[in-house]
Design an enzyme around this catalytic site. Sequence first.
Site, PDB file in Angstrom:
ATOM      1  N   ASN A 170      76.431  66.509  46.885  1.00 10.79           N
ATOM      2  CA  ASN A 170      75.713  67.723  46.485  1.00 10.79           C
ATOM      3  C   ASN A 170      74.350  67.694  47.175  1.00 10.79           C
ATOM      4  O   ASN A 170      73.446  66.988  46.748  1.00 10.79           O
ATOM      5  CB  ASN A 170      75.568  67.747  44.960  1.00 10.79           C
ATOM      6  CG  ASN A 170      74.885  69.011  44.457  1.00 10.79           C
ATOM      7  OD1 ASN A 170      74.456  69.841  45.248  1.00 10.79           O
ATOM      8  ND2 ASN A 170      74.785  69.139  43.154  1.00 10.79           N
ATOM      9  N   ARG A 203      79.643  70.295  47.316  1.00 11.76           N
ATOM     10  CA  ARG A 203      79.231  71.502  46.611  1.00 11.76           C
ATOM     11  C   ARG A 203      78.542  72.399  47.626  1.00 11.76           C
ATOM     12  O   ARG A 203      77.578  71.999  48.278  1.00 11.76           O
ATOM     13  CB  ARG A 203      78.256  71.128  45.492  1.00 11.76           C
ATOM     14  CG  ARG A 203      77.811  72.328  44.725  1.00 11.76           C
ATOM     15  CD  ARG A 203      76.882  71.947  43.614  1.00 11.76           C
ATOM     16  NE  ARG A 203      76.566  73.120  42.815  1.00 11.76           N
ATOM     17  CZ  ARG A 203      75.716  73.115  41.817  1.00 11.76           C
ATOM     18  NH1 ARG A 203      75.108  71.999  41.479  1.00 11.76           N
ATOM     19  NH2 ARG A 203      75.467  74.204  41.133  1.00 11.76           N
ATOM     20  N   ASN A 217      68.160  73.855  33.272  1.00 11.98           N
ATOM     21  CA  ASN A 217      66.934  74.394  33.819  1.00 11.98           C
ATOM     22  C   ASN A 217      67.234  75.766  34.418  1.00 11.98           C
ATOM     23  O   ASN A 217      66.535  76.740  34.164  1.00 11.98           O
ATOM     24  CB  ASN A 217      66.372  73.410  34.850  1.00 11.98           C
ATOM     25  CG  ASN A 217      64.977  73.808  35.243  1.00 11.98           C
ATOM     26  OD1 ASN A 217      64.253  74.414  34.459  1.00 11.98           O
ATOM     27  ND2 ASN A 217      64.618  73.516  36.469  1.00 11.98           N
ATOM     28  N   GLU A 220      80.320  68.641  36.942  1.00 14.95           N
ATOM     29  CA  GLU A 220      80.590  69.360  38.189  1.00 14.95           C
ATOM     30  C   GLU A 220      81.175  68.436  39.250  1.00 14.95           C
ATOM     31  O   GLU A 220      82.022  68.847  40.038  1.00 14.95           O
ATOM     32  CB  GLU A 220      79.299  70.019  38.684  1.00 14.95           C
ATOM     33  CG  GLU A 220      78.949  71.228  37.832  1.00 14.95           C
ATOM     34  CD  GLU A 220      77.535  71.728  38.039  1.00 14.95           C
ATOM     35  OE1 GLU A 220      76.604  70.972  37.687  1.00 14.95           O
ATOM     36  OE2 GLU A 220      77.365  72.842  38.525  1.00 14.95           O
ATOM     37  N   ASN A 277      72.217  69.306  24.446  1.00  9.84           N
ATOM     38  CA  ASN A 277      71.287  68.465  23.677  1.00  9.84           C
ATOM     39  C   ASN A 277      70.441  69.168  22.635  1.00  9.84           C
ATOM     40  O   ASN A 277      69.902  68.508  21.746  1.00  9.84           O
ATOM     41  CB  ASN A 277      70.316  67.767  24.647  1.00  9.84           C
ATOM     42  CG  ASN A 277      71.035  66.787  25.536  1.00  9.84           C
ATOM     43  OD1 ASN A 277      71.583  65.807  25.058  1.00  9.84           O
ATOM     44  ND2 ASN A 277      71.061  67.055  26.837  1.00  9.84           N
ATOM     45  N   ARG A 297      62.819  80.841  35.938  1.00 10.18           N
ATOM     46  CA  ARG A 297      63.257  82.153  36.453  1.00 10.18           C
ATOM     47  C   ARG A 297      63.254  83.196  35.337  1.00 10.18           C
ATOM     48  O   ARG A 297      63.630  82.900  34.207  1.00 10.18           O
ATOM     49  CB  ARG A 297      64.669  82.064  37.038  1.00 10.18           C
ATOM     50  CG  ARG A 297      64.756  81.192  38.261  1.00 10.18           C
ATOM     51  CD  ARG A 297      66.167  81.219  38.855  1.00 10.18           C
ATOM     52  NE  ARG A 297      66.402  79.994  39.587  1.00 10.18           N
ATOM     53  CZ  ARG A 297      67.509  79.269  39.502  1.00 10.18           C
ATOM     54  NH1 ARG A 297      68.509  79.660  38.731  1.00 10.18           N
ATOM     55  NH2 ARG A 297      67.627  78.163  40.204  1.00 10.18           N
ATOM     56  N   HIS A 337      76.718  78.520  39.378  1.00 11.61           N
ATOM     57  CA  HIS A 337      77.183  77.500  38.418  1.00 11.61           C
ATOM     58  C   HIS A 337      78.693  77.636  38.256  1.00 11.61           C
ATOM     59  O   HIS A 337      79.253  77.282  37.213  1.00 11.61           O
ATOM     60  CB  HIS A 337      76.545  77.670  37.020  1.00 11.61           C
ATOM     61  CG  HIS A 337      75.074  77.411  36.968  1.00 11.61           C
ATOM     62  ND1 HIS A 337      74.245  78.137  36.145  1.00 11.61           N
ATOM     63  CD2 HIS A 337      74.307  76.496  37.581  1.00 11.61           C
ATOM     64  CE1 HIS A 337      72.991  77.689  36.286  1.00 11.61           C
ATOM     65  NE2 HIS A 337      73.024  76.684  37.149  1.00 11.61           N
ATOM     66  N   GLY A 376      71.957  70.709  30.232  1.00  8.97           N
ATOM     67  CA  GLY A 376      70.878  69.976  29.539  1.00  8.97           C
ATOM     68  C   GLY A 376      70.513  70.523  28.168  1.00  8.97           C
ATOM     69  O   GLY A 376      70.523  69.791  27.171  1.00  8.97           O
TER      70      GLY A 376
HETATM   71  P1  AMP Z   1      69.887  70.503  33.478  1.00  8.90           P
HETATM   72  O1  AMP Z   1      69.369  71.513  34.452  1.00  8.90           O
HETATM   73  O2  AMP Z   1      71.271  70.795  33.018  1.00  8.90           O
HETATM   74  O3  AMP Z   1      69.679  69.087  33.923  1.00  8.90           O
HETATM   75  O4  AMP Z   1      68.978  70.669  32.153  1.00  8.90           O
HETATM   76  C1  AMP Z   1      67.612  70.344  32.193  1.00  8.90           C
HETATM   77  C2  AMP Z   1      66.934  70.869  30.952  1.00  8.90           C
HETATM   78  O5  AMP Z   1      67.624  70.402  29.776  1.00  8.90           O
HETATM   79  C3  AMP Z   1      65.521  70.326  30.816  1.00  8.90           C
HETATM   80  O6  AMP Z   1      64.609  71.193  31.434  1.00  8.90           O
HETATM   81  C4  AMP Z   1      65.312  70.257  29.319  1.00  8.90           C
HETATM   82  O7  AMP Z   1      64.625  71.428  28.935  1.00  8.90           O
HETATM   83  C5  AMP Z   1      66.686  70.263  28.720  1.00  8.90           C
HETATM   84  N1  AMP Z   1      66.979  69.017  28.006  1.00  8.90           N
HETATM   85  C6  AMP Z   1      67.430  67.875  28.518  1.00  8.90           C
HETATM   86  N2  AMP Z   1      67.576  66.931  27.538  1.00  8.90           N
HETATM   87  C7  AMP Z   1      67.195  67.512  26.388  1.00  8.90           C
HETATM   88  C8  AMP Z   1      67.100  67.083  25.025  1.00  8.90           C
HETATM   89  N3  AMP Z   1      67.427  65.846  24.675  1.00  8.90           N
HETATM   90  N4  AMP Z   1      66.662  67.964  24.116  1.00  8.90           N
HETATM   91  C9  AMP Z   1      66.339  69.214  24.479  1.00  8.90           C
HETATM   92  N5  AMP Z   1      66.405  69.683  25.744  1.00  8.90           N
HETATM   93  C10 AMP Z   1      66.818  68.845  26.682  1.00  8.90           C
END
Ligand code: AMP
Length: 397
Positions: free
Chosen positions: A7, A91, A211, A385, A336, A241, A180, A332
């Site tokens: 990726n 990817r 994110n 992914e 979570n 964004r 995505h 994320g």
């Molecule tokens: P991703 O782009 O899927 O890696 O998600 C990243 C985002 O997930 C981060 O900017 C966090 O805001 C959120 N995130 C990751 N871990 C946690 C957690 N334990 N609790 C709340 N938000 C989380």
Amino acid sequence: MKILVINCGSSSLKYQLIDMENEGVLAKGLCERIGINGSKLTHKAEGKGEFELAEEMPNHTVAIKLVMDALVNPEHGVIKDTSEISAVGHRVLHAGTIYSDSIVVNEDVKKVIRDCFDLGPLHNPANLMGIEACEAAMPGTPNVAVFDTAFGMGMPEKASLYAIPQEYYEKYSIRRYGFHGTSHSFVSKEALDFCGLDHKNGKVIVCHLGNGASISASIGGKCVDTSMGLTPLEGLIMGTRSGDIDPAVIQFICNKEGKTVNEVLDILNKKSGILGMSGGISSDFRDVQKAQAEGNHLADTAINAYIYRVAKYIGAYTAAMNGVEAIVFTAGVGENDKPIRAGICAYLSYLGVEIDEEANSHRGKRMMISTPASKVKVCVIPTNEELAIARETKALV
Ligand code: AMP
């Protein structure tokens, strides 16, 4: 069969070597700051410690070479020779309207990826560099392109076309593509199994909340609609964004602030969303929620607006499918963040959604978070992914 998944971002390269016998990850890692001073490779092999290498990587070709060295390294590696790698899955962000399925790379495919540089200016050039670097490092090993737009290509025209003069679609392929796609495709299919839904007719909404954030509606794993558009800017509120916005806002800011369209688009991509609405606190939900808990009004509004936008899309997509059987949270935030999930589901009592608070308190686990009485199943399914790309690659080679 061992498959390497690559990726490539503009200055980064993530990789995983997956053993397809048991779909286990043999090794994974990250090259950072490619083309920038201070590049670094971090490599982690199954059953071995983490290995870091600070070495200049002026381009992706050098990065791939270092990845190969790490994979065959007697101490940190997991294979004796790169010939053990049966294929490489990449990817790739954008294939315009040309491909809606993964494909084994040849010169024609590379031309399409190149022709789509203006549709994916940050990603497509890096994706092509990654492919060409693998071709050079492993001559004869097949490379497969797995497009982020593939899932959204299945949308019907009523969902994919913008209400702008038709000539722009004809001339420039301006339409909604969705991104995505690998995640939405993987998670929606997993949800059919996990929720025991009909593989042809199961109606699923996937909320990929990271994110970057997007949401999709699918029937039997086929995309009905998805929230990102020509670019990943459309749809939900994201970390940085804006998501959906009246396009006239762009002209208004340009005129008031003396900015160019490109400058305002940069603001909408990098300084808006949760970061912008919270008055610049952070794009990370944890930071903004901390401020919210401390009584910060802007943080509270940003989080509430985020939740509201997702709930609105769930309503729209339920209408688009004339019903929904499963709502899935992933990425994320989706995997979570218990308060965000609970906040979204609080809008869905009209659908008969009932959340099990104890189940919803778990993080990062495949879980049903709705009660047995809930009329719609709500669950968390961690996205993967890399595995999805490896499966596509295996199927093609
Ligand atoms: P991703 O782009 O899927 O890696 O998600 C990243 C985002 O997930 C981060 O900017 C966090 O805001 C959120 N995130 C990751 N871990 C946690 C957690 N334990 N609790 C709340 N938000 C989380």
